[in-house]
Design a protein around this motif. Sequence first.
Motif, PDB file in Angstrom:
ATOM      1  N   LEU A  39       1.017  -1.385   0.066  1.00  0.00           N
ATOM      2  CA  LEU A  39       0.211   0.044  -0.066  1.00  0.00           C
ATOM      3  C   LEU A  39       1.081   0.898   0.023  1.00  0.00           C
ATOM      4  CD1 LEU A  39      -2.775  -1.222   2.884  1.00  0.00           C
ATOM      5  CD2 LEU A  39      -2.834  -1.067   0.233  1.00  0.00           C
ATOM      6  N   TYR A  40       0.366   1.925  -0.868  1.00  0.00           N
ATOM      7  CA  TYR A  40       1.730   3.312  -0.561  1.00  0.00           C
ATOM      8  C   TYR A  40       0.986   4.846  -0.540  1.00  0.00           C
ATOM      9  CZ  TYR A  40       5.025   0.511  -3.563  1.00  0.00           C
ATOM     10  OH  TYR A  40       5.450   0.004  -4.131  1.00  0.00           O
ATOM     11  N   PHE A  41       1.159   5.048   0.454  1.00  0.00           N
ATOM     12  CA  PHE A  41       0.215   6.049   0.813  1.00  0.00           C
ATOM     13  C   PHE A  41       1.395   7.890   0.248  1.00  0.00           C
ATOM     14  CE2 PHE A  41      -0.735   2.796   3.285  1.00  0.00           C
ATOM     15  CZ  PHE A  41      -2.410   3.046   4.052  1.00  0.00           C
ATOM     16  N   CYS A  42       0.624   8.476   0.820  1.00  0.00           N
ATOM     17  CA  CYS A  42       1.153  10.335   0.802  1.00  0.00           C
ATOM     18  C   CYS A  42       0.967  10.894   1.773  1.00  0.00           C
ATOM     19  CB  CYS A  42       0.809  11.465  -0.524  1.00  0.00           C
ATOM     20  SG  CYS A  42       0.873  12.890  -0.412  1.00  0.00           S
ATOM     21  N   GLU A  43       2.381  11.069   2.470  1.00  0.00           N
ATOM     22  CA  GLU A  43       1.915  11.781   3.970  1.00  0.00           C
ATOM     23  C   GLU A  43       2.280  13.028   3.622  1.00  0.00           C
ATOM     24  OE1 GLU A  43       3.908  10.281   8.347  1.00  0.00           O
ATOM     25  OE2 GLU A  43       5.604  11.110   6.646  1.00  0.00           O
ATOM     26  N   TRP A  44       1.805  14.026   4.557  1.00  0.00           N
ATOM     27  CA  TRP A  44       2.052  15.061   4.480  1.00  0.00           C
ATOM     28  C   TRP A  44       2.814  15.919   5.770  1.00  0.00           C
ATOM     29  CZ3 TRP A  44      -0.036  19.036   7.889  1.00  0.00           C
ATOM     30  CH2 TRP A  44      -1.253  18.262   8.169  1.00  0.00           C
ATOM     31  N   GLN A  45       3.604  17.331   5.888  1.00  0.00           N
ATOM     32  CA  GLN A  45       3.837  17.613   7.140  1.00  0.00           C
ATOM     33  C   GLN A  45       4.304  18.534   6.687  1.00  0.00           C
ATOM     34  OE1 GLN A  45       7.933  15.208   8.498  1.00  0.00           O
ATOM     35  NE2 GLN A  45       6.516  13.168   8.753  1.00  0.00           N
ATOM     36  N   ASP A  46       4.165  19.969   8.212  1.00  0.00           N
ATOM     37  CA  ASP A  46       4.910  21.078   7.792  1.00  0.00           C
ATOM     38  C   ASP A  46       5.949  21.255   8.628  1.00  0.00           C
ATOM     39  OD1 ASP A  46       3.258  21.021  10.355  1.00  0.00           O
ATOM     40  OD2 ASP A  46       1.154  22.152   9.966  1.00  0.00           O
ATOM     41  N   ARG A  67       3.746   0.197   2.767  1.00  0.00           N
ATOM     42  CA  ARG A  67       2.923  -0.468   4.212  1.00  0.00           C
ATOM     43  C   ARG A  67       2.688  -1.918   3.421  1.00  0.00           C
ATOM     44  NH1 ARG A  67       2.512   1.700   9.018  1.00  0.00           N
ATOM     45  NH2 ARG A  67       2.100   4.327   9.152  1.00  0.00           N
ATOM     46  N   ASN A  68       3.105  -2.563   4.271  1.00  0.00           N
ATOM     47  CA  ASN A  68       2.525  -4.242   3.764  1.00  0.00           C
ATOM     48  C   ASN A  68       0.939  -4.448   3.808  1.00  0.00           C
ATOM     49  OD1 ASN A  68       1.177  -6.658   4.727  1.00  0.00           O
ATOM     50  ND2 ASN A  68       4.102  -7.467   4.001  1.00  0.00           N
ATOM     51  N   ALA A  69      -0.060  -4.672   3.159  1.00  0.00           N
ATOM     52  CA  ALA A  69      -0.853  -5.057   3.459  1.00  0.00           C
ATOM     53  C   ALA A  69      -1.602  -5.603   4.395  1.00  0.00           C
ATOM     54  CB  ALA A  69      -1.936  -5.489   2.114  1.00  0.00           C
ATOM     55  N   THR A 113      -0.068  -5.913   7.201  1.00  0.00           N
ATOM     56  CA  THR A 113       0.316  -5.915   8.944  1.00  0.00           C
ATOM     57  C   THR A 113      -0.540  -4.205   8.845  1.00  0.00           C
ATOM     58  OG1 THR A 113       2.619  -6.144   8.250  1.00  0.00           O
ATOM     59  CG2 THR A 113       1.579  -8.396   8.593  1.00  0.00           C
ATOM     60  N   GLY A 114      -0.296  -3.674   8.074  1.00  0.00           N
ATOM     61  CA  GLY A 114       0.380  -2.545   8.051  1.00  0.00           C
ATOM     62  C   GLY A 114       1.921  -1.919   8.576  1.00  0.00           C
ATOM     63  N   LYS A 115       2.713  -2.849   8.801  1.00  0.00           N
ATOM     64  CA  LYS A 115       4.215  -2.601   8.995  1.00  0.00           C
ATOM     65  C   LYS A 115       4.843  -1.403   8.091  1.00  0.00           C
ATOM     66  CE  LYS A 115       8.663  -4.650  10.302  1.00  0.00           C
ATOM     67  NZ  LYS A 115       9.674  -6.025  10.430  1.00  0.00           N
ATOM     68  N   VAL A 116       5.411  -0.855   7.965  1.00  0.00           N
ATOM     69  CA  VAL A 116       6.544   0.181   7.148  1.00  0.00           C
ATOM     70  C   VAL A 116       7.300  -0.902   6.406  1.00  0.00           C
ATOM     71  CG1 VAL A 116       7.615   1.975   6.669  1.00  0.00           C
ATOM     72  CG2 VAL A 116       5.894   1.970   8.256  1.00  0.00           C
ATOM     73  N   ARG A 117       7.286  -0.679   4.972  1.00  0.00           N
ATOM     74  CA  ARG A 117       8.724  -1.809   4.125  1.00  0.00           C
ATOM     75  C   ARG A 117       9.292  -0.257   3.988  1.00  0.00           C
ATOM     76  NH1 ARG A 117       5.819  -5.524   1.106  1.00  0.00           N
ATOM     77  NH2 ARG A 117       4.944  -7.362   1.993  1.00  0.00           N
ATOM     78  N   GLU A 118       8.845   0.867   3.425  1.00  0.00           N
ATOM     79  CA  GLU A 118       9.632   1.876   2.844  1.00  0.00           C
ATOM     80  C   GLU A 118       8.970   3.653   3.220  1.00  0.00           C
ATOM     81  OE1 GLU A 118      11.845   2.765  -1.179  1.00  0.00           O
ATOM     82  OE2 GLU A 118      10.705   1.365  -1.523  1.00  0.00           O
ATOM     83  N   LYS A 119       9.817   3.862   3.344  1.00  0.00           N
ATOM     84  CA  LYS A 119       9.467   5.530   3.164  1.00  0.00           C
ATOM     85  C   LYS A 119      10.310   6.818   2.855  1.00  0.00           C
ATOM     86  CE  LYS A 119       8.426   9.218   6.812  1.00  0.00           C
ATOM     87  NZ  LYS A 119       7.894   9.158   8.066  1.00  0.00           N
ATOM     88  N   PHE A 120      10.291   7.491   2.055  1.00  0.00           N
ATOM     89  CA  PHE A 120      11.001   8.459   1.163  1.00  0.00           C
ATOM     90  C   PHE A 120      10.314   9.295   1.354  1.00  0.00           C
ATOM     91  CE2 PHE A 120       9.531   6.226  -1.814  1.00  0.00           C
ATOM     92  CZ  PHE A 120       8.793   6.368  -3.067  1.00  0.00           C
ATOM     93  N   LYS A 121      11.070  10.774   0.602  1.00  0.00           N
ATOM     94  CA  LYS A 121      10.555  11.962   0.730  1.00  0.00           C
ATOM     95  C   LYS A 121      10.219  11.565  -1.022  1.00  0.00           C
ATOM     96  CE  LYS A 121      11.470  17.367   1.511  1.00  0.00           C
ATOM     97  NZ  LYS A 121      12.704  18.197   2.071  1.00  0.00           N
TER      98      LYS A 121
END
Length: 215
Positions: free
Chosen positions: A171-178, A189-191, A193-201
Amino acid sequence: MNVIKIDISTECCPEQIEGTSEWYSCKEPKDIFCDIYDAEEMIKSGEKFPGMNCNLIHFPDGFVHSPFELRENLYIDSPVWDNGKLFFLSVDFDEKLIYISCYFPEEKRLETIKVLPLDIVEDCYNLILKSSPPMLYRDGKDGVFEIVWPENKKIDIGKTESLLFRNGEDLYFCEWQDEPEYHENVIVRNANTGKVREKFKGYLQRLPNGVYWKG
């Protein structure tokens, strides 16, 4: 200037369907333009929902496909494209049922592939169909992401995350931070378990040829 007349209501505005360069969709309201949740709230308040339909327009010829009929208390949402087929989410508030339908363009054939009771979800807020494969879900609410179909589960996500797309079991999510300044991240995220597999800006955008742009 070459102009092709499209045989749809002038109130409709065709939008290209993500993942394909040859299909556009156009939502057609009977009276007022609204989303599924607004339609549900209207009915809960004792009113009749006039109806929402969705037509398909083929590029480049402009031929209009109309798999559904516009009728009261029926909401047809915009489709998603997956493996040469178009998948629709519709909610029949009279029957209190959620339908997932598949449209086969070459055959001009519509097939119901899943019927769910409307009470499987708390409400229709952020009820969305995406691919791939097709998945019905409710976007993050208070940090909880709910998959409704084909499996039924909830996973914890960040409060500013929203789904971009599904790719198999990812599952590919967009996250915003300010803070310290506004920026966006992509979280994979793994569909199951919800565990984060990767995160990048940055961002990911799906193109009609199946390639993704990463920024």
